[in-house]
Structure formats: C-alpha cells, structure tokens
Write a protein that holds these residues in place. Structure first.
Motif, mmCIF file in Angstrom:
data_model
loop_
_atom_site.group_PDB
_atom_site.id
_atom_site.type_symbol
_atom_site.label_atom_id
_atom_site.label_comp_id
_atom_site.label_asym_id
_atom_site.label_seq_id
_atom_site.Cartn_x
_atom_site.Cartn_y
_atom_site.Cartn_z
ATOM 1 N N TRP A 402 -10.495 42.303 -13.402
ATOM 2 C CA TRP A 402 -11.763 41.616 -13.660
ATOM 3 C C TRP A 402 -12.680 41.552 -12.437
ATOM 4 O O TRP A 402 -13.891 41.825 -12.549
ATOM 5 C CB TRP A 402 -11.494 40.237 -14.264
ATOM 6 C CG TRP A 402 -12.649 39.653 -15.030
ATOM 7 C CD1 TRP A 402 -13.880 40.228 -15.205
ATOM 8 C CD2 TRP A 402 -12.670 38.412 -15.712
ATOM 9 N NE1 TRP A 402 -14.667 39.420 -15.968
ATOM 10 C CE2 TRP A 402 -13.969 38.296 -16.292
ATOM 11 C CE3 TRP A 402 -11.754 37.383 -15.901
ATOM 12 C CZ2 TRP A 402 -14.343 37.185 -17.043
ATOM 13 C CZ3 TRP A 402 -12.133 36.286 -16.653
ATOM 14 C CH2 TRP A 402 -13.421 36.186 -17.212
ATOM 15 N N CYS A 406 -16.418 43.147 -12.753
ATOM 16 C CA CYS A 406 -17.703 42.461 -12.768
ATOM 17 C C CYS A 406 -18.474 42.674 -11.474
ATOM 18 O O CYS A 406 -19.685 42.424 -11.436
ATOM 19 C CB CYS A 406 -17.575 40.988 -13.149
ATOM 20 S SG CYS A 406 -16.573 40.018 -12.103
ATOM 21 N N HIS A 407 -17.812 43.197 -10.456
ATOM 22 C CA HIS A 407 -18.600 43.631 -9.297
ATOM 23 C C HIS A 407 -19.408 44.876 -9.646
ATOM 24 O O HIS A 407 -20.597 44.965 -9.356
ATOM 25 C CB HIS A 407 -17.672 43.928 -8.116
ATOM 26 C CG HIS A 407 -18.346 44.669 -7.004
ATOM 27 N ND1 HIS A 407 -19.299 44.098 -6.202
ATOM 28 C CD2 HIS A 407 -18.232 45.958 -6.591
ATOM 29 C CE1 HIS A 407 -19.747 44.989 -5.343
ATOM 30 N NE2 HIS A 407 -19.118 46.138 -5.556
ATOM 31 N N PRO A 410 -22.180 44.004 -13.750
ATOM 32 C CA PRO A 410 -22.473 42.562 -13.819
ATOM 33 C C PRO A 410 -22.432 41.963 -15.232
ATOM 34 O O PRO A 410 -22.028 40.810 -15.379
ATOM 35 C CB PRO A 410 -23.879 42.470 -13.211
ATOM 36 C CG PRO A 410 -23.988 43.670 -12.349
ATOM 37 C CD PRO A 410 -23.182 44.733 -12.974
ATOM 38 N N GLU A 413 -19.317 39.850 -16.320
ATOM 39 C CA GLU A 413 -18.929 38.553 -15.781
ATOM 40 C C GLU A 413 -18.581 37.600 -16.920
ATOM 41 O O GLU A 413 -17.816 36.670 -16.765
ATOM 42 C CB GLU A 413 -20.086 37.970 -14.974
ATOM 43 C CG GLU A 413 -20.019 38.329 -13.518
ATOM 44 C CD GLU A 413 -21.218 37.816 -12.771
ATOM 45 O OE1 GLU A 413 -21.898 36.914 -13.282
ATOM 46 O OE2 GLU A 413 -21.477 38.348 -11.671
ATOM 47 N N CYS A 414 -19.198 37.861 -18.051
ATOM 48 C CA CYS A 414 -19.037 36.965 -19.195
ATOM 49 C C CYS A 414 -18.315 37.735 -20.287
ATOM 50 O O CYS A 414 -18.917 38.573 -20.952
ATOM 51 C CB CYS A 414 -20.439 36.545 -19.633
ATOM 52 S SG CYS A 414 -20.461 35.450 -21.009
ATOM 53 N N ARG B 253 -16.456 32.517 -18.399
ATOM 54 C CA ARG B 253 -17.272 33.091 -17.329
ATOM 55 C C ARG B 253 -16.403 33.229 -16.079
ATOM 56 O O ARG B 253 -15.640 32.324 -15.736
ATOM 57 C CB ARG B 253 -18.474 32.177 -17.044
ATOM 58 C CG ARG B 253 -19.471 32.755 -16.081
ATOM 59 C CD ARG B 253 -20.780 32.013 -16.163
ATOM 60 N NE ARG B 253 -21.552 32.390 -17.342
ATOM 61 C CZ ARG B 253 -22.323 33.485 -17.403
ATOM 62 N NH1 ARG B 253 -22.417 34.305 -16.381
ATOM 63 N NH2 ARG B 253 -22.996 33.754 -18.492
ATOM 64 N N HIS B 254 -16.544 34.356 -15.441
ATOM 65 C CA HIS B 254 -15.729 34.606 -14.248
ATOM 66 C C HIS B 254 -16.313 33.884 -13.061
ATOM 67 O O HIS B 254 -17.519 33.849 -12.876
ATOM 68 C CB HIS B 254 -15.712 36.114 -13.971
ATOM 69 C CG HIS B 254 -14.705 36.472 -12.936
ATOM 70 N ND1 HIS B 254 -15.044 36.775 -11.654
ATOM 71 C CD2 HIS B 254 -13.361 36.554 -13.014
ATOM 72 C CE1 HIS B 254 -13.951 37.040 -10.977
ATOM 73 N NE2 HIS B 254 -12.921 36.916 -11.781
#
Lengths: 500, 255
Positions: A402, A406-407, A410, A413-414, B253-254
């Motif tokens: 993860w 998400c890096h 973007p 992230e959710c 959410r992360h």
C-alpha cells in the motif's frame, strides 16, 4: 461370466413366475377372471423388465464387470506421460496430438493430482501476457503465444462446442523506470522492437499527459506495450486446451505420481568417470484417496508439474549424488507463494488503466469495470512466506504494497481490500527462467518447468517447442536451446535484464 | 464403410455448412437447441472418421473465403506501392474509399466490378475508408496500416472484426478522427480499451454491439478515456440497474 448372470436373471424370472401361475389357477379354479390374468401379465412384464436390465448390464460396452475395477485408472501403457495437468501440460498434450503424423500415432496420458485445480498455478495467476522482456527467447515465445491466442478458435475450437472466449483485455503493460535502470529499459526496448514487438517509450511528461493519475516523481522513463499485450481468463485457456486435447484422443487421469521405475546403465565420460544413465520404464500413478496405484509403462515422460516439478525430479534421484558432480545438482525449481489482492478504489483509473509495473516492484491492473483492481508484489528473498498452505498475509499489503501504491498512484490512498488469494510460482531459484529439455542423466524425461510466473502466457508456444523436441528431435520454430538443463550444470545463468 | 457414408454426406454438405455457421454465431441471442439432424450428425462425428473429416473440411471451406479476401497483397505493394495495394484490397473486399484531396469515392458496382483508375495516382493516400458489411479481419488490416493519413474508418456490421482488430488500430493513432464500430458482433469491452491510443479521435459510434453487457457504463468509461471524443450510440441508462438505497462501507484512508 456376464452371460451367466444374465441367464440366471432369466431363470429366476421363470421360477418366480411359475408358482404364481399355479396359485392363480388354484384360487380361481377354471374360471379365468380378467383381474387375475391382468395381475399375472403385469408381473411377467416387470420380470421381463428386470431381465432386460440385467442383460443390458452384461452386454459388451457397459461398464459392469465381474471383477471389481476402480474407476478412473490410467491405461497400462502410454507412449508419453505428462506429469501435471496445468496449462503447460495440456498445451504439450494438444501439440503432441496436433503434430502426430498418423491418427492415434502417439498415446498421450496427462496425470493431474488435483481434479478441482484449487492450487494450480495456472488458474491462480493474474493472466497477463507481455512482450517486454530482455531475452530474445522470451520475447519470441510471447509473440508466438499472442498469435496463437489471436487465432484461438482455429486452434482450439471443438466441433459442437461454443467458440472459445478468452475475455482478452487489450491493455498494454506499462513499465516505469527510475534513472538508474532507464538505460536497461532503453536496451530492452531496442531488442523488443527488433523482434517485432510493438512497444513505445514515454518520457515523464508524455506519461503525465497520457495517465494524469500517475505520480511521476522519480520516474525517468516508461515503456508501454501497444499491441498483443493485456490479460485474459486463465481458466478458459486451460479448459480450452483440455477440451481440445481430449477431443483429439488424449487420456486424462486424476492421480498422483508417486515414483518411477527405471533401468540404468553405466556410461563412461571423456574424463574417465563413470555415470549412471537412467531410463524411465514405468510411472507409478496413485489414485486419489486410496493406496491403490497403477504402473504406466511409457517411453517418454514430460515433467510439467510446475511448482512440484522439483519433487518429481527428486523421485528420480536428481540431486542425490555426491556434490560437485552432475548427479549432485538438483532441479532448482521450488514453490514460492505470491499474494494477489483485489482492491476497490472508487477514484481509480478507468478503462485506460494499463498493467502497471513500477520499478519498486508492485503491479496493478484493472479487474472488470466496477472500480476493482488487482495488485501485489514479490517479497524480498529473505522474507519469503511459508509455502505449506495458501493462506494470505494481509499485513503484507498494509506494510509493503500500500505505501508504494499510494506514493505512485495518489487515487489509491483511499481504497478497500475486497478480496485476496495466494498462488504458487514455479520459481527457478537459479536464474528465474524456464527449463526446457532433458537432463543428461535421465534420457527420457523432458522438463517444461521453472517459468517463474510467465508460464501461462508462454504456454502455447512452449508446448509447440517441446513437442518439436520430442517428435522431431530438435527445435524447429523457436530455438530454446538456451533454456536447456545444461546451463545449470555449467553454472551459467541466463538472467532476464529486468528493471524489477 | 467409408464410401456410402461419404456419398450420403456429399448430398447433405450444404446443410453441414449451414449448421456450422449457426454454431459459430456468438451468444448475442439465446442459442436454439440443435436440430435432430445436427445431433445425428454429431453422433456420427464421434464414431466415423470420414464424417469428422467432412465437418472439418466444411469449416475449412467456410473460413477459406475470409482467408482469401484478407490475404496480404505483398506483390501488389512491391509492384505498385502501398497506396495502390490498399485501394485494391478495399475494392476487392467490396468497400469504398476516398483519396485525400479528392471528393469522389471509389466503390465497386453491385456486381463487384470496379474501375482501375486508382492505378494512375499511386502517390495519393487514402483519407476515408468505408468497409461496412465486409469480411475484413485483423489479418487483412495489414494491407491498410500504411495509410497514416486515414481520418475516417467505418466498420459497420463487419462480422469478422474482433478485439484483436481494434488492438491493431493504434497505427492510425495520429490521424484517425472518426470510427464507426456499430453492429459488430464480436467486439467486447476488452477491445474497446485498446482505443485509448487513438488520441485524435473525435467521434466514435458504438451502437448495437451485442456483446457489450452494459453499454451505458461503457460509454461513460469511453468518454473518460477519450475526453475529446464524442461517443454515440449508447444511452447512459442502457444496461444499468437503478436503485435508490445503496449502502456501502466507507473506504479506509491510508495514513
């Protein structure tokens, strides 16, 4: 014996009918009332029915036999036994039948231990196909396989069956490279273009323009497949191979190979050493859930057992000899467990989502149209998970996948993890490439294993190559001699110059 | 054994071809159960090698038309150039085209005959192609990939156009503006995803594609993928189930 049983049935019917007739006569005297006669004929009819059933069971062609026979036993003799009924095994079986010179020229048996395919690597893979390799052989295999899949109904269409629908999704692979590995990517790109793969290179600006949802920090270059790349349903391909091969007369058997019986002879090498050269005579196939086994006499064995092919080679004593000799080097294929996570991300990319592979190691592809994605990555060599079962480690996604995901992307992230599974790789610990060919000490076993994750996509072409090796004695279309077992004996790995 | 069956089969050959054509239809409509004769035929097929061969031949003959129409015009390309070869291929299939800078269309007449005037202009490239209701497939596309100024392509109702064909269309990525895919029975969403390479596309017709399960959603996704393109032929509500109460857990959410 069968006829005796049938006759007994007949005589039984006659015996039973006779006293009844006497009883009827006795009760009614000479008056033959309509009701009694009807009763008698009804009974006779049911007796005849029972007789006919018994006679049908004893007729030749029915499966009744006086001796108790286990169902599903393999034939006692076969020319070629294929160990492992995954996509690779069935592909070899199909090509054997396709290339045989006369009808039923070779008798082929495929032995699979798991009839439900619940742990088969073929079915648990992501189903991707790409040409973005660095080795010439891998690119050519992949191109040939794409061509096979393009015309799959000409190859695997069966009369009176629905056409094969692979559900192929034509979205290319997108490889992202950091500045350190960008030169390698450029070299790979040149090789791929030379061999006819349709790939383009994208600069970070172009990448941002095409895929605005990618964070281009740290990316120096990207390569993107335009054609013949994408993903498909592995089970459909496996089943299509299986149906076609069985319609062409391949025998299928569900059972486990427990051992081999070999003849061996001494041979002298040029150095003056003596080596034992083995030849497999019988393959012992054990029936599922029983101790019964059937020896199958055979001429050639194909080891397409995927993740368990190391175990099969071990049964033959490959790797049992003294160290530093030919017999002391085992088949370097072992099962490795890889996790695949299905995530739901409402803001994720849509139809244009490629099969993304980041230089940090994770991959991502779209699954369906509802905002679901498949992702995962290979763990570090030191953190390989336990392979005794197929349990999923969910912390691996949270801690490792993860943050990278998400890096780079973007929108992810959710997200919500909506499912996960694990599957085995037939991981070649030596150089992560296929092993195709025979072992010098066992002269009738052909290895088709060690694909380390790209076996499914190369299966149609590899099947053809192996069959050329078996039936024609050498490679005709794609030269795979680089994938021979000898490279392991000589310690000459051929590594894929990959960026991940 | 073989001869009587063979004679019998030869008389029934047209029926065999017809039956196999029925089998090839994709499941756009619910398939009708096979007739008594076809079931009888497939029963024979399992027991007699000559019946099996005949069925294979009939399917080979049927595909031969498609193969011959879509053969690669290598000799024409070498002798007259790629433009003439492409023009000849299109007219041979029964399609029409328009050269760039010209206003008149080249088309074969109702009997499939056409004039060879296009031989006089070997340097003019083709700008518009109309291949509706022809037998073009992914192999035949190789004849026209050289036309890098192609602006409009109509493939309405082509029975052999499939996803692999669409995946090959990326060669027109810098020029193609208008694409008509309506009524193609084999196109699925997996092939439409490959249209992302057509960056210049302005208008795309995806009406009546029987293998699209929810055309409305696909239209939304296509419009997202090609922001400058107008997608026509599918309503947004088509194939969608509208419900009022949608309950779903909040995504995490992360941190």
């Amino acid at each position: 014996m069968r006829w005796y049983r049938a006759l007994r049935g007949l005589s039984g019917a006659a015996h039973r009918a006779l006293p009844l007739r006497q009883a009827v006569l006795h009760r009614c005297g000479f008056s033959t009332s309509a009701a009694a006669r009807k009763d008698f004929f009804q009974d006779l009819e049911s007796q005849f029915k029972a007789f006919r059933e018994k006679a049908a069971a004893a007729m030749p062609g029915s499966d009744w036999s006086p001796i108790q026979v286990t169902k599903g036993l393999p034939p006692e003799r076969a020319d070629i036994v294929i160990v492992g009924g995954g996509v690779m095994g069935w592909s070899v079986a199909y090509w054997l039948k396709k290339k045989e010179k006369v009808r039923d020229g070779v008798r082929v048996l495929v032995v699979e231990k798991d009839p439900t395919y619940s742990q088969a690597s073929s079915v648990l893979s992501c189903g991707g196909i790409r040409q973005q390799f660095s080795l010439k052989e891998n690119i050519l295999l992949s191109l040939a396989s794409a061509d096979f899949l393009k015309n799959i109904n000409d190859h695997l269409g069966v009369v009176n069956e629905d056409p094969v629908d692979l559900q192929f999704n034509h979205s290319g692979y997108l490889f992202l490279a950091s500045p350190d590995v960008a030169p390698i990517m450029e070299e790979n790109y040149t090789i791929q273009r030379d061999l006819g793969a349709k790939v383009i290179l994208l600069s970070p600006t172009q990448l941002k323009d095409r895929f605005p949802w990618i964070n281009t920090d740290g990316i120096a270059l990207a390569s993107y497949g335009l054609e013949n790349e994408g993903w498909f349903d592995p089970w459909t391909l496996l089943n299509a191979f299986r149906c076609k091969a069985m319609s062409m007369g391949v025998y299928q058997c569900f059972g486990e190979v427990t051992g081999f019986r070999c003849s061996s002879q001494k041979a002298e090498t040029t150095d003056g050493d003596f080596v034992n050269i083995k030849r497999i005579k019988y393959v012992d196939v054990r029936m599922p859930n029983s101790l019964e086994y059937q020896p199958v006499e055979c001429a050639v064995v194909v080891n397409a057992a995927g993740a368990s092919s190391g175990k099969i080679a071990d049964m033959l004593g490959i790797g049992h000899g003294p160290k530093q000799t030919m017999a002391g080097i085992p088949l370097p294929v072992e099962p490795r467990k890889r996790f695949v996570y299905v995530v739901h991300c409402p803001d994720g990319p849509g139809l244009e989502c490629p099969f993304l592979i980041d230089y940090s190691g994770f991959y991502l592809r779209r699954e369906g149209l509802g905002g679901n994605y498949i992702t995962g990555m290979s763990p570090e060599e030191t953190e390989e998970p336990d392979v005794s079962n197929l349990d999923v480690d969910h912390d691996f996604f949270h801690d490792k996948v993860w943050p990278l995901l998400c890096h780079r992307l973007p929108p992810f992230e959710c997200l919500k993890v909506s499912g996960a599974w694990a599957g085995y790789y037939d991981y070649n610990t030596f150089d992560q490439n296929a092993i195709v060919g025979t072992h010098p000490l066992v002269n009738n076993m052909f290895f088709v294993t060690g694909f380390s994750g790209h076996g499914l996509q190369q299966s149609p072409a590899v099947g053809r190559a192996v069959v050329e090796l078996i039936l024609d004695g050498g490679f005709q279309t794609i030269d795979l001699s680089a994938f021979d077992f000898k490279r392991i004996l000589y310690h000459e790995p051929i590594l894929e110059r990959n960026i991940v | 054994m073989a001869a009587p069956v063979l004679c019998q089969m030869r008389r029934r050959c047209p029926v065999v071809a017809y039956l196999s054509v029925v089998r090839r239809e994709y499941a756009s409509s619910p398939p009708s159960p096979p007739s008594l004769f076809s079931r009888f035929l497939f029963q024979l097929n399992q027991h007699f090698h000559d019946v099996e061969h005949l069925i294979n031949w009939s399917s080979w003959l049927r595909n031969r038309v498609v193969r011959r129409k879509n053969v690669f015009y290598g000799y024409t390309q070498k002798r007259f150039g790629v433009n003439v070869a492409a023009a000849y291929y299109i007219l041979g299939l029964g399609g029409g085209f328009r050269f760039a800078g010209h206003s008149d269309w080249f088309r074969p007449d109702s009997r499939g005959k056409f004039s060879y005037d296009f031989l006089n202009t070997p340097n003019s490239t083709i700008e518009e192609i109309d291949l509706s209701r022809t037998l073009i497939n992914h192999a035949g596309l190789e004849n026209i990939v050289s036309q890098n100024e192609l602006r409009s392509l109509s493939l309405q109702g082509c029975p052999e156009v499939d996803d692999w064909f669409l995946a090959r269309l990326h060669v027109f990525g810098e020029s193609l503006q208008w694409l008509d895919l309506s009524h193609c029975p084999h196109i699925t969403v997996g092939g439409l995803a490959a249209l992302q390479h057509l960056r210049k596309l302005r208008r795309l017709d995806v009406s009546s594609l029987p293998r699209l399960q929810n055309p409305g959603l696909v239209r939304i996704l296509l419009e997202e993928m090609l922001p400058h393109c107008e997608v026509i032929g599918a309503d947004y509500e088509q194939g969608l189930i509208l419900t009022d109460n949608v309950e779903e857990a909040e995504p995490v959410r992360h941190k």
